[in-house]
Each structure stands twice: as structure tokens, then as C-alpha cells.
Design a protein around this motif. Structure first.
Motif, PDB file in Angstrom:
ATOM      1  N   ALA A   1     -10.384 -10.784  -4.917  1.00 55.25           N
ATOM      2  CA  ALA A   1     -10.520  -9.447  -5.502  1.00 55.25           C
ATOM      3  C   ALA A   1     -10.755  -8.383  -4.448  1.00 55.25           C
ATOM      4  N   THR A   2     -11.231  -8.787  -3.280  1.00 58.87           N
ATOM      5  CA  THR A   2     -11.539  -7.799  -2.242  1.00 58.87           C
ATOM      6  C   THR A   2     -10.289  -7.090  -1.730  1.00 58.87           C
ATOM      7  N   PHE A   3      -9.145  -7.755  -1.777  1.00 56.52           N
ATOM      8  CA  PHE A   3      -7.930  -7.136  -1.246  1.00 56.52           C
ATOM      9  C   PHE A   3      -7.482  -5.966  -2.122  1.00 56.52           C
ATOM     10  N   GLU A   4      -7.710  -6.072  -3.419  1.00 54.15           N
ATOM     11  CA  GLU A   4      -7.408  -4.944  -4.296  1.00 54.15           C
ATOM     12  C   GLU A   4      -8.418  -3.816  -4.088  1.00 54.15           C
ATOM     13  N   GLU A   5      -9.668  -4.164  -3.784  1.00 52.11           N
ATOM     14  CA  GLU A   5     -10.669  -3.136  -3.493  1.00 52.11           C
ATOM     15  C   GLU A   5     -10.280  -2.348  -2.252  1.00 52.11           C
TER      16      GLU A   5
ATOM     17  N   TYR B   1       0.839  -1.192   0.000  1.00 55.29           N
ATOM     18  CA  TYR B   1       0.000   0.000   0.000  1.00 55.29           C
ATOM     19  C   TYR B   1       0.880   1.250   0.000  1.00 55.29           C
ATOM     20  N   ASP B   2       0.489   2.251  -0.749  1.00 57.87           N
ATOM     21  CA  ASP B   2       1.067   3.579  -0.593  1.00 57.87           C
ATOM     22  C   ASP B   2       0.238   4.292   0.465  1.00 57.87           C
ATOM     23  N   ALA B   3       0.391   3.847   1.705  1.00 55.73           N
ATOM     24  CA  ALA B   3      -0.423   4.378   2.798  1.00 55.73           C
ATOM     25  C   ALA B   3       0.224   4.020   4.132  1.00 55.73           C
ATOM     26  N   HIS B   4      -0.129   4.783   5.164  1.00 57.20           N
ATOM     27  CA  HIS B   4       0.349   4.526   6.517  1.00 57.20           C
ATOM     28  C   HIS B   4      -0.298   3.259   7.059  1.00 57.20           C
ATOM     29  N   TYR B   5       0.466   2.507   7.838  1.00 57.27           N
ATOM     30  CA  TYR B   5      -0.041   1.223   8.319  1.00 57.27           C
ATOM     31  C   TYR B   5      -1.278   1.352   9.192  1.00 57.27           C
ATOM     32  N   GLN B   6      -1.444   2.498   9.880  1.00 60.34           N
ATOM     33  CA  GLN B   6      -2.599   2.633  10.761  1.00 60.34           C
ATOM     34  C   GLN B   6      -3.910   2.633   9.980  1.00 60.34           C
TER      35      GLN B   6
ATOM     36  N   GLU C   1      -5.586   3.744  -0.360  1.00 60.36           N
ATOM     37  CA  GLU C   1      -4.609   4.641  -0.972  1.00 60.36           C
ATOM     38  C   GLU C   1      -5.237   5.989  -1.322  1.00 60.36           C
ATOM     39  N   GLU C   2      -6.485   5.976  -1.781  1.00 60.07           N
ATOM     40  CA  GLU C   2      -7.162   7.243  -2.055  1.00 60.07           C
ATOM     41  C   GLU C   2      -7.486   7.977  -0.757  1.00 60.07           C
ATOM     42  N   GLN C   3      -7.824   7.226   0.272  1.00 56.97           N
ATOM     43  CA  GLN C   3      -8.055   7.824   1.596  1.00 56.97           C
ATOM     44  C   GLN C   3      -6.786   8.505   2.094  1.00 56.97           C
ATOM     45  N   GLN C   4      -5.621   7.871   1.901  1.00 59.25           N
ATOM     46  CA  GLN C   4      -4.358   8.452   2.350  1.00 59.25           C
ATOM     47  C   GLN C   4      -4.090   9.790   1.656  1.00 59.25           C
ATOM     48  N   LYS C   5      -4.434   9.887   0.385  1.00 59.13           N
ATOM     49  CA  LYS C   5      -4.226  11.142  -0.339  1.00 59.13           C
ATOM     50  C   LYS C   5      -5.036  12.280   0.295  1.00 59.13           C
ATOM     51  N   ILE C   6      -6.264  11.975   0.711  1.00 61.93           N
ATOM     52  CA  ILE C   6      -7.083  13.003   1.356  1.00 61.93           C
ATOM     53  C   ILE C   6      -6.534  13.349   2.723  1.00 61.93           C
ATOM     54  N   TRP C   7      -6.075  12.349   3.465  1.00 61.50           N
ATOM     55  CA  TRP C   7      -5.456  12.630   4.765  1.00 61.50           C
ATOM     56  C   TRP C   7      -4.250  13.551   4.587  1.00 61.50           C
ATOM     57  N   ASP C   8      -3.460  13.316   3.549  1.00 55.56           N
ATOM     58  CA  ASP C   8      -2.261  14.122   3.320  1.00 55.56           C
ATOM     59  C   ASP C   8      -2.611  15.577   2.993  1.00 55.56           C
ATOM     60  N   ARG C   9      -3.787  15.792   2.424  1.00 58.12           N
ATOM     61  CA  ARG C   9      -4.199  17.137   2.043  1.00 58.12           C
ATOM     62  C   ARG C   9      -5.055  17.824   3.115  1.00 58.12           C
TER      63      ARG C   9
ATOM     64  N   ILE D   1       6.447  -0.676   6.030  1.00 55.43           N
ATOM     65  CA  ILE D   1       7.728  -0.559   5.340  1.00 55.43           C
ATOM     66  C   ILE D   1       8.428   0.710   5.817  1.00 55.43           C
ATOM     67  N   ASP D   2       7.686   1.804   5.786  1.00 51.89           N
ATOM     68  CA  ASP D   2       8.146   3.070   6.338  1.00 51.89           C
ATOM     69  C   ASP D   2       6.899   3.878   6.663  1.00 51.89           C
ATOM     70  N   ALA D   3       7.037   5.176   6.848  1.00 48.77           N
ATOM     71  CA  ALA D   3       5.907   5.998   7.281  1.00 48.77           C
ATOM     72  C   ALA D   3       4.818   6.135   6.224  1.00 48.77           C
ATOM     73  N   THR D   4       5.130   5.840   4.971  1.00 48.90           N
ATOM     74  CA  THR D   4       4.149   6.054   3.906  1.00 48.90           C
ATOM     75  C   THR D   4       3.874   4.811   3.060  1.00 48.90           C
ATOM     76  N   HIS D   5       4.491   3.684   3.410  1.00 48.72           N
ATOM     77  CA  HIS D   5       4.293   2.458   2.648  1.00 48.72           C
ATOM     78  C   HIS D   5       4.108   1.277   3.608  1.00 48.72           C
ATOM     79  N   THR D   6       3.235   0.359   3.214  1.00 54.63           N
ATOM     80  CA  THR D   6       2.893  -0.760   4.077  1.00 54.63           C
ATOM     81  C   THR D   6       2.809  -2.043   3.260  1.00 54.63           C
ATOM     82  N   ALA D   7       3.412  -3.110   3.777  1.00 52.48           N
ATOM     83  CA  ALA D   7       3.292  -4.432   3.155  1.00 52.48           C
ATOM     84  C   ALA D   7       2.122  -5.175   3.798  1.00 52.48           C
ATOM     85  N   TYR D   8       1.468  -5.991   2.980  1.00 45.00           N
ATOM     86  CA  TYR D   8       0.275  -6.702   3.431  1.00 45.00           C
ATOM     87  C   TYR D   8       0.350  -8.133   2.910  1.00 45.00           C
ATOM     88  N   HIS D   9       0.462  -9.100   3.824  1.00 45.90           N
ATOM     89  CA  HIS D   9       0.587 -10.503   3.476  1.00 45.90           C
ATOM     90  C   HIS D   9      -0.692 -11.217   3.922  1.00 45.90           C
ATOM     91  N   TYR D  10      -1.440 -11.772   2.977  1.00 44.35           N
ATOM     92  CA  TYR D  10      -2.761 -12.284   3.327  1.00 44.35           C
ATOM     93  C   TYR D  10      -3.017 -13.668   2.743  1.00 44.35           C
TER      94      TYR D  10
END
Length: 350
Positions: free
Chosen positions: A294-298, A142-147, A304-312, A261-270
Motif C-alpha cells: 500500500a505504501t507505493f500508492e501513498e 506517475y503523472d509526474a517528472h521522474y526526478q 502527483e500532488e507535489q507535481q501540481k504545485i511545482w507546475d504552479r 515515459i516523457d517529461a510529465t509521466h514516469t513508469a515505476y516497476h517495484y
């Protein structure tokens, strides 16, 4: 901020190819894992040669050691330099090593103080290699914070909306119309609930079932779910409590790991599995797994779109609190407490 004294999932054991090291970044630190060619034991160290900072994950395994394939420095499983070309005696340098364990098909790395590594803190999961409970597994980033990923897993009411045409139908339940019972332990949050008169996926005659769902979300981001479908009326027979000693019609199991991974990227193993009470039912359920996967991509698209709004958005902008937020709130508070306690402990040891 990250919790360091904890076990993090580096990846699936199947990701580690024979004779090849595997490199990943966990909470900002590059880590390399390799398997001893003689004993099969795992070793983990920082993925950084002290000479020119080349990644050791691009190196090769030699017995129980790993050699950098840039200029040939070799390091043993204790991290100490064992050989350097042109030098009769290797320099007294060493790379950091990490405690590493393989359990339930995952590679676990302890990222904090090695003396505090406690394997009892690794939660039990299912594993993906048991033929009696077949599971589909994958990893994404994810291009997003783990939280934000934590929040998503601690509030499954989003299933009715984000997964309206996939997971919602596959489960046969309406997740946003009732609330789970939520309890906390020292390092985990448990969610339990019944779905009464849920649809039985694939049934041709409108048959309904009572579905029991129980899952734990463990620090630092481990999701383990056990669910089962029972004949209609079972929930009331059990007093709306956990069913004991009753054979289910089918089961579903999940194990998922959120690794920053870092403050802005997260790995997800499912991994996910649907298991019937007969081989034929299990086969039919397996045919539905593409829909579930398919739900994991949803989720990723939404987060990731939510993270963009949080950043703004100015952090001072107040966010509305809904009843569904209880789980995410408790998990965030738990992580904050553990990170705070860790910082205090480090100050006292300094």
C-alpha cells in the motif's frame, strides 16, 4: 532532459506474454519488445511502422520477426523490412533496433548509441522468481517528472510521515530521527544506516532489534535495497558498521526501477520481500505484505500532488534545503553531470 546512453527498465519479464509483442514508451520513444519463437531471445525496436506509423506492438511475432497488423509489413530482428504484401522485393527500409537484455526479472533496453551499450552497467538486483526469497511485484505510472520520484527514493525520511500507518510500522524504525551515511560512486549513490532498538514487527512482548539498511540508487533510476534485523546490541558490536558473518532474524529486499515515459509521466516497476530465518517466520511476514504494498500508492498520491504545485510555482522561487536533501541533491547532480558529458561527447562526434 534525459540520459540516453543508459539501460532503462521496460518492464518485468513476466509482462511479455508468449508470442505477443510488448510496447512501452521510454524517454519519449515508443519501443516494442518481442521474444524469438525459436531461440527465446529478446529483440527490441522502435514501436512504429514506417508505412503509416501503426504501433508494431499491436502486431504479431513470426519466428524471430514482427509483422505489422495494419498493412502487413514484416521486420526482422535487425530492423530491416523482410516482406510486404504485393511486392516481390521488399523496400530498403528499416526500423531502429535497440540492445535489449533480460536480467533479474527485468527487461533492460539501451536507449542511446548502440555501439556504447555495456551490459556491465546493468546493476545487480534480486529477481522475483527465487522461491527462497519470495517477492511481491507490480508496476504503476506517475503523472509526474521522474526526478521527483528519484528524490523520494533518495530521502526515506518521508517514511515517518507519508507512510505513518503502513511502512513506518512494518519496519519498526523511525526514519526521520537519524541520518544515513551517504557515499557516491561514478553512477550510483549508496545509503547505509543502523536503526538501534527498533521495534520488531509482530512481536507480542515488546522485543526490539537492531536493523541494518543498505541501498544503492543507480543511474538512471534503479533502487536496490538489502536490509536485515539482528538481535539488540548487534549495532554496537559491529562498531555501527556493516554486519558481517552474523545471522539476521529476518531480511527485507527491494528492487525498484524509475523509467521516464516523457517529461510529465514516469513508469515505476517495484518488488518487495520480507524473509524470515525460518519458513514459519517467512509465512508470517508474507501476511504483512499487503500493508507494505500500500505504501507505493501513498507515494504516488503525494508525488502527483507535489507535481501540481511545482507546475504552479515560478521556478525562481527558492526552495529550502534541509539535511535530508543531501541524497536527492547528489543524485540530481550526478544525472546533470552525465547528461552534460553525453551532450559534449555527441558534439565532439558530430
Amino acid at each position: 532532459m534525459f540520459l540516453r546512453n543508459s539501460w532503462y527498465v521496460l518492464g518485468w519479464t513476466r509482462d511479455l506474454a508468449p508470442g505477443k509483442p510488448l510496447g512501452r514508451v521510454i524517454i519519449g520513444d515508443p519501443v516494442v519488445v518481442w521474444r524469438d519463437e525459436t531461440t527465446g531471445r529478446l529483440h527490441a525496436a522502435e514501436d512504429r511502422c514506417p508505412h503509416r506509423h501503426a504501433p508494431l506492438s499491436m502486431g504479431r511475432v513470426e519466428g524471430d520477426a514482427i509483422r505489422c497488423m495494419y498493412h502487413g509489413m514484416k521486420f526482422g530482428p535487425d530492423g530491416r523490412c523482410a516482406h510486404v504484401p504485393l511486392l516481390e522485393t521488399p523496400p530498403k527500409v528499416a526500423i531502429r533496433t535497440y540492445p535489449v537484455v533480460e536480467k533479474d526479472s527485468w527487461i533492460w533496453v539501451w536507449m542511446g548509441d548502440a555501439d556504447r551499450a555495456d551490459e556491465a552497467l546493468i546493476p545487480d538486483a534480486h529477481g522475483i522468481d527465487n522461491p527462497e526469497q519470495p517477492m511481491r511485484a507490480n508496476s504503476i505510472e506517475y503523472d509526474a517528472h521522474y526526478q521527483l520520484v528519484h528524490d523520494n527514493l533518495c530521502d526515506l525520511s518521508h517514511v515517518d510521515f507519508v507512510h505513518e500507518t503502513t511502512l513506518r510500522i512494518a519496519t519498526g524504525a523511525w526514519w526521520a530521527q537519524s541520518a544515513p551515511r551517504i557515499t557516491t560512486q561514478d553512477r550510483s549513490v549508496r545509503f547505509e544506516r543502523w536503526f538501534v532498538d527498533a521495534d520488531l514487527p509482530g512481536a507480542q512482548n515488546g522485543e526490539t532489534v537492531d536493523t541494518w539498511i543498505s541501498y544503492d540508487f543507480h543511474v538512471p533510476g534503479i533502487f536496490v535495497l538489502r536490509g536485515a534485523r539482528y538481535p539488540a546490541g548487534t549495532a554496537m558490536e559491529c562498531g555501527m558498521k556493516e554486519p558481517v558473518g552474523i545471522e539476521p532474524v529476518s531480511r527485507n529486499i527491494e528492487q525498484q526501477a524509475v523509467t521516464p515515459i516523457d517529461a510529465t509521466h514516469t513508469a515505476y516497476h517495484y518488488a518487495t520481500g520480507l524473509i524470515g530465518n525460518t519458513p514459519e517466520m517467512t509465512r508470517k511476514l508474507a501476511e504483512r505484505m499487503d500493508v507494505v504494498m500500500a505504501t507505493f500508492e501513498e507515494d504516488r498520491e503525494m508525488i502527483e500532488e507535489q507535481q501540481k504545485i511545482w507546475d504552479r510555482t515560478d521556478p525562481e522561487v527558492e526552495k529550502l534545503f534541509l539535511p535530508q536533501d543531501k541524497g536527492p541533491f547528489l543524485m540530481r547532480k550526478m544525472m546533470e553531470r552525465l547528461i552534460r558529458e553525453e551532450a559534449v561527447s555527441e558534439e565532439e562526434d558530430a
